[in-house]
Design a protein around this motif. Structure first.
Motif, PDB file in Angstrom:
ATOM      1  N   ASN A  37       0.883   5.551   0.999  1.00  0.00           N
ATOM      2  CA  ASN A  37       0.208   6.675   1.640  1.00  0.00           C
ATOM      3  C   ASN A  37       0.152   7.836   0.657  1.00  0.00           C
ATOM      4  O   ASN A  37       1.176   8.425   0.306  1.00  0.00           O
ATOM      5  CB  ASN A  37       0.958   7.097   2.909  1.00  0.00           C
ATOM      6  N   THR A  49      -2.109  -0.023  -7.897  1.00  0.00           N
ATOM      7  CA  THR A  49      -3.314   0.599  -8.457  1.00  0.00           C
ATOM      8  C   THR A  49      -3.128   2.102  -8.612  1.00  0.00           C
ATOM      9  O   THR A  49      -3.475   2.683  -9.643  1.00  0.00           O
ATOM     10  CB  THR A  49      -4.536   0.313  -7.562  1.00  0.00           C
ATOM     11  N   LEU A  50      -2.568   2.737  -7.582  1.00  0.00           N
ATOM     12  CA  LEU A  50      -2.322   4.180  -7.649  1.00  0.00           C
ATOM     13  C   LEU A  50      -1.373   4.509  -8.796  1.00  0.00           C
ATOM     14  O   LEU A  50      -1.629   5.429  -9.584  1.00  0.00           O
ATOM     15  CB  LEU A  50      -1.736   4.671  -6.331  1.00  0.00           C
ATOM     16  N   TYR A  60      -4.128   8.927   2.743  1.00  0.00           N
ATOM     17  CA  TYR A  60      -4.947   7.731   2.565  1.00  0.00           C
ATOM     18  C   TYR A  60      -4.058   6.553   2.167  1.00  0.00           C
ATOM     19  O   TYR A  60      -3.150   6.690   1.349  1.00  0.00           O
ATOM     20  CB  TYR A  60      -6.013   7.947   1.492  1.00  0.00           C
ATOM     21  N   GLU A  61      -4.350   5.400   2.733  1.00  0.00           N
ATOM     22  CA  GLU A  61      -3.636   4.185   2.361  1.00  0.00           C
ATOM     23  C   GLU A  61      -4.298   3.593   1.116  1.00  0.00           C
ATOM     24  O   GLU A  61      -5.455   3.191   1.153  1.00  0.00           O
ATOM     25  CB  GLU A  61      -3.660   3.175   3.507  1.00  0.00           C
ATOM     26  N   ILE A  62      -3.555   3.579   0.029  1.00  0.00           N
ATOM     27  CA  ILE A  62      -4.077   3.123  -1.259  1.00  0.00           C
ATOM     28  C   ILE A  62      -3.192   2.005  -1.783  1.00  0.00           C
ATOM     29  O   ILE A  62      -1.970   2.007  -1.562  1.00  0.00           O
ATOM     30  CB  ILE A  62      -4.118   4.290  -2.271  1.00  0.00           C
ATOM     31  N   HIS A  63      -3.816   1.051  -2.459  1.00  0.00           N
ATOM     32  CA  HIS A  63      -3.051  -0.027  -3.077  1.00  0.00           C
ATOM     33  C   HIS A  63      -2.012   0.583  -4.014  1.00  0.00           C
ATOM     34  O   HIS A  63      -2.341   1.337  -4.927  1.00  0.00           O
ATOM     35  CB  HIS A  63      -3.986  -0.964  -3.851  1.00  0.00           C
ATOM     36  N   SER A 106       0.850  -1.192   0.000  1.00  0.00           N
ATOM     37  CA  SER A 106       0.000   0.000   0.000  1.00  0.00           C
ATOM     38  C   SER A 106       0.883   1.239   0.000  1.00  0.00           C
ATOM     39  O   SER A 106       2.085   1.172   0.282  1.00  0.00           O
ATOM     40  CB  SER A 106      -0.937   0.011   1.206  1.00  0.00           C
ATOM     41  N   GLU A 166      -8.689  -2.732 -10.193  1.00  0.00           N
ATOM     42  CA  GLU A 166      -9.503  -1.510 -10.137  1.00  0.00           C
ATOM     43  C   GLU A 166      -9.065  -0.514 -11.203  1.00  0.00           C
ATOM     44  O   GLU A 166      -9.891   0.193 -11.791  1.00  0.00           O
ATOM     45  CB  GLU A 166      -9.403  -0.873  -8.746  1.00  0.00           C
TER      46      GLU A 166
END
Length: 667
Positions: free
Chosen positions: A214, A224-225, A218-221, A212, A286
Motif C-alpha cells: 500500500n 516493482t515499487l 494504492y495497492e502496488i506490486h 502487494s 514493469e
C-alpha cells in the motif's frame, strides 16, 4: 589482500588529510599514489583468485570487519562482500583511480592545495569501494552518501570560482533528489523482507513475487515499487534523463576529477546498484521496462546535445551520459553482463579521453573551447595518438574495446524481441552514429586545421610531462585489449555444441551449458537471457552499429575538414532543432522556471515573513524591542531627586502591604 584493496585509500586519505602540512605536498602525493596503486594491484590479484583461478566453482567471500548497529533484533554489520560483481568493480575503481592519482601530480603541480586535493581523491575512492563491497543496504547507503560528499568537495575544489561552487551545490542538490528515492527504496525493502542483508533479501525474492504494497493509498506490486525507487536513486548518481543536469556543470572541477568521478566510478554506481539487485528486478518486469526506456532516451538525447557543444570537457561529459544510457537499457532487457562489460570498457576509454582532454587543456594554457584550438597534432603528437585510441574505442571501431561491448548491448536489446527492446535498439543505433560524429568533430576541431589560439597561447603549446602521459598509456592499453580479452568471460555464450555418438554409432549434436562467469552475483531468469539470444541474431544486427560508427566518422571528416561551412548552414537552416540541441533540450531552463525560481521565492517569503517578521519579531528582536520600551519608561523615573525615589518606595510599600492584607483575608 581484500583489506589492502579496500582500506589502503582510506589510510591514504587520513595521512594526507590530517598530516598534509607536516609531510608537504610531495609527501601527500607519494603516500596517496603508493597506497592507491597497492589497492589496484591487490584488486587484480583478487580478480584472479576469486574468478579466474576456478571458473567452475563460484563462491562468495564474506569478510567481517566490525559490528556496526545492534538494536534489539536488528543488526547491521560492517562486512565486505567479495564476489564476481564487486571484484570487477574494485578493479575498475582502483585501476582508474591509480591512473588519476599519478596524473594529478603533474596536472595539479602548480596548485597551492595539492595535499588536500590528493586526500579528497583517496576519500572518494574509499567511499566508492565501500559502496561496491557492501553486504547490506545500510553499508551501501553509507558508501553512496560518502561518494556524494567527496564529489561535492572535488567538484567545488577551486572554490574561489563562483561557477565551481554553483556546480558543486547543483550536483549535491540534484543527487539528493535521487537519494530520496534510494532511501524510500531501502525502507520499502525492509518493510517487505524484514531485513537489509543482501542474502536475506535475495533468498525471499521468489516467495514475495506476488506481494502487494500500500503506497499512498494504492495497492502496488511490492517488488516493482522497491525496484523503481532504487532506480530513481540510480538515476541521480548515473545522470539519467531528468536528473542529469548536474553532470555537464560538474566539469567545473579539475580534469582529473572529471576522469575519476564522471567516467569510471561515481556515475557507474547506479549501474552497479541495478545489477546487484538483479534478483529483485527479474521479478519486476514493469520496473525493467522503465529502466530500459529511460536508458534509451538518455542515450539518444545526450548524443544530440553532444553534437552541438564546444567545450571539450562538456562534449565528453554528454558522451558519458549517453554511454550510461546504453548500460541502463542493457539492464532493462536483463543483459546485466553486457551492461557490466560496457561499464568496464567504457571506464578505460572514457578516462583516457578525459585525461587526454586535460592534457590538451594543459597544453593550451587552460583553454577549453574547441573553437580556439586546432592544428595541435604536430605540437602534442603523443596526446593526439592516445586520444585517437580513445576516440576509436568510443566510436565502436574494431578491434578496440568499445566495439565489443557496445555491439553486445545493442544485440541484446534487439534479441529481447519486445517493443521497449526495439525502441532501445534503434535509439542506440542513432546514438552510435551521433557518437562517432561528435567524437571526430572533437578530434578534428581540436587537432586539425589551422591553430585558432591567440599567439601568446600558441607560443606556449607543449606536450604534457611524462607523469601525465604514462597513465594515459595504461588506460590506452585497457581501451585496446579489454574488449577482446573480457568478452568471452563477461558475455560469452553459455551454451555450445558437442558432436556425440550414440550406442548405435550414429552421430548427434549435444547442447551443453558452460558455467556462468557471474555465478550467483547476477541472477537472470532463463526466459530473460538476452545475452545468449544476442549471439544468434541476424548478421545485419551485428554489423549495423559498425556501419553507423564509420558513417559518423566519415560525415565528421567531410563537414569539419573539407565542407567547413556546411555545419553553419545546417545550424541556420534548421535553427529550431539546432537551438533545441545546443540549449540541452532546455532542461535547465525548464527547471529554472518551474523549480529554482519558485524555491527561491518561497525561501524569500519564509526568510522575510517567517524568519524576520514572525520568529525574530516575536522572538529575540521583539523581546529586545519591548525591553528597550520598558527601559525608556523606567528611565524617566531616574530623575536624580530623592523625594521621587521616596515616593516610589512608598507606593511599592503600600502595594506590598495591601497584597499581604487582602491575600491573607481571602484565605
Amino acid at each position: 589482500m581484500e583489506y589492502i584493496a579496500v582500506f589502503a585509500p582510506l589510510f591514504a586519505f587520513l595521512i594526507a588529510g590530517l598530516f598534509g602540512k607536516q609531510i608537504g605536498d610531495r609527501g601527500a602525493e607519494l603516500i596517496t599514489c603508493s597506497f592507491v596503486i597497492a589497492a589496484a594491484i591487490s584488486s587484480v590479484f583478487l580478480f584472479y583468485n576469486v574468478i579466474l583461478s576456478d571458473l567452475e566453482n563460484h563462491s562468495v567471500m564474506i569478510v567481517p570487519v566490525a559490528d556496526w548497529i545492534v538494536s534489539g533484533g536488528f543488526k547491521a554489520s560492517w562486512t565486505l562482500r567479495i564476489d564476481e560483481l564487486s571484484v570487477v568493480m574494485m578493479c575498475v575503481i582502483n585501476i582508474v583511480s591509480a591512473c588519476v592519482h599519478v596524473y594529478s601530480t603533474g596536472y595539479m603541480s602548480h596548485d597551492k592545495s595539492r595535499a588536500r586535493f590528493m586526500a579528497y581523491l583517496s576519500l572518494f575512492t574509499f567511499a566508492m569501494l565501500m559502496l561496491v563491497t557492501s553486504d547490506n543496504l545500510l553499508q551501501l547507503f553509507f558508501g553512496w552518501e560518502g561518494v556524494g560528499v567527496a564529489s561535492y568537495l572535488l567538484i567545488g575544489f577551486w572554490h574561489h570560482k563562483d561557477s565551481a561552487n554553483s556546480a558543486a551545490i547543483k550536483a549535491f542538490v540534484v543527487n539528493r533528489i535521487g537519494d530520496l528515492g534510494l532511501i524510500l527504496g531501502i525502507m520499502t525493502i525492509f518493510v517487505i523482507f524484514g531485513t537489509i542483508s543482501y542474502d536475506g533479501i535475495f533468498s525471499q525474492a521468489a516467495d514475495k513475487m506476488h506481494d502487494s504494497f500500500n503506497f499512498f493509498g494504492y495497492e502496488i506490486h511490492a517488488i516493482t515499487l522497491a525496484c523503481i525507487l532504487l532506480f530513481i536513486g540510480a538515476m541521480g548518481k548515473s545522470a539519467q534523463l531528468g536528473l542529469h543536469t548536474w553532470l555537464p556543470d560538474a566539469m567545473e572541477g579539475p580534469t582529473p576529477v572529471s576522469a575519476l568521478i564522471h567516467a569510471a566510478t561515481m556515475v557507474t554506481a547506479g549501474v552497479f546498484l541495478v545489477a546487484r539487485f538483479s534478483p529483485l528486478f527479474e521479478f519486476a518486469p514493469e520496473a525493467l521496462i522503465f529502466v530500459c526506456v529511460v536508458g534509451a532516451a538518455t542515450a539518444f538525447i545526450a548524443a544530440t546535445i553532444g553534437m552541438t557543444q564546444f567545450d571539450i570537457k562538456r562534449v565528453i561529459a554528454y558522451s558519458t551520459m549517453s554511454q550510461l544510457g546504453y548500460m541502463f537499457f542493457a539492464l532493462g532487457v536483463s543483459a546485466y553482463g553486457a551492461a557490466m562489460f560496457h561499464l568496464v570498457t567504457h571506464a578505460f576509454f572514457k578516462a583516457l579521453l578525459f585525461l587526454g582532454a586535460g592534457s590538451v587543456i594543459h597544453a593550451m594554457s587552460n583553454e577549453q573551447d574547441m573553437r580556439n584550438m586546432g592544428g595541435l597534432w604536430k605540437k602534442i603528437p603523443v596526446t593526439y595518438g592516445l586520444m585517437w585510441i580513445g576516440g576509436l574505442a568510443l566510436a565502436g571501431i574494431p578491434p578496440l574495446a568499445g566495439f565489443y561491448s557496445k555491439d553486445i548491448v545493442l544485440e541484446a536489446a534487439y534479441a529481447d524481441y519486445s517493443w521497449f527492446g526495439d525502441f532501445a535498439f534503434w535509439a542506440g543505433i542513432a546514438a552510435a552514429f551521433m557518437t562517432a560524429f561528435y567524437t571526430w568533430r572533437l578530434m578534428i576541431m581540436t587537432f586539425h586545421g589551422k591553430c585558432r589560439a591567440v599567439k601568446e597561447v600558441q607560443n606556449h603549446i607543449h606536450e604534457s610531462p611524462r607523469v601525465m602521459i604514462y597513465p594515459l598509456v595504461i588506460l590506452a592499453i585497457g581501451a585496446i585489449v579489454s574488449g577482446y580479452a573480457l568478452s568471452s568471460y563477461f558475455v560469452g555464450s553459455t551454451s555450445y555444441e558437442v558432436v556425440e555418438v550414440d550406442e548405435n554409432g550414429n552421430e548427434y549434436i549435444d547442447i551443453r551449458n558452460k558455467e556462468n562467469f557471474w555465478g550467483d552475483a547476477i541472477y537472470v531468469k532463463e526466459e530473460n537471457d538476452t545475452i545468449e539470444k544476442a549471439h544468434h541474431v541476424d548478421m545485419w544486427v551485428k554489423i549495423l552499429p559498425l556501419i553507423m560508427g564509420i558513417t559518423g566518422i566519415a560525415f565528421a571528416y567531410l563537414f569539419y575538414m573539407y565542407l567547413i561551412r556546411v555545419p553553419e548552414i545546417f545550424a541556420r537552416r534548421f535553427r529550431p532543432i539546432y537551438s533545441l540541441f545546443y540549449n540541452k533540450w532546455f532542461f535547465d531552463n525548464i527547471y529554472e522556471y518551474i523549480f529554482v525560481r519558485n524555491v527561491f521565492s518561497f525561501g524569500k517569503v519564509f526568510w522575510k515573513t517567517g524568519d524576520e517578521r514572525i520568529i525574530n519579531g516575536f522572538g529575540p528582536d521583539g523581546l529586545a524591542y519591548m525591553t528597550n520600551i520598558f527601559a525608556k519608561i523606567y528611565s524617566k523615573l531616574q530623575t536624580g531627586y530623592i523625594f521621587h525615589y521616596a515616593f516610589v518606595m512608598m507606593i511599592g510599600l503600600v502595594i506590598l502591604v495591601s497584597w499581604f492584607f487582602f491575600g491573607f483575608s481571602a484565605d
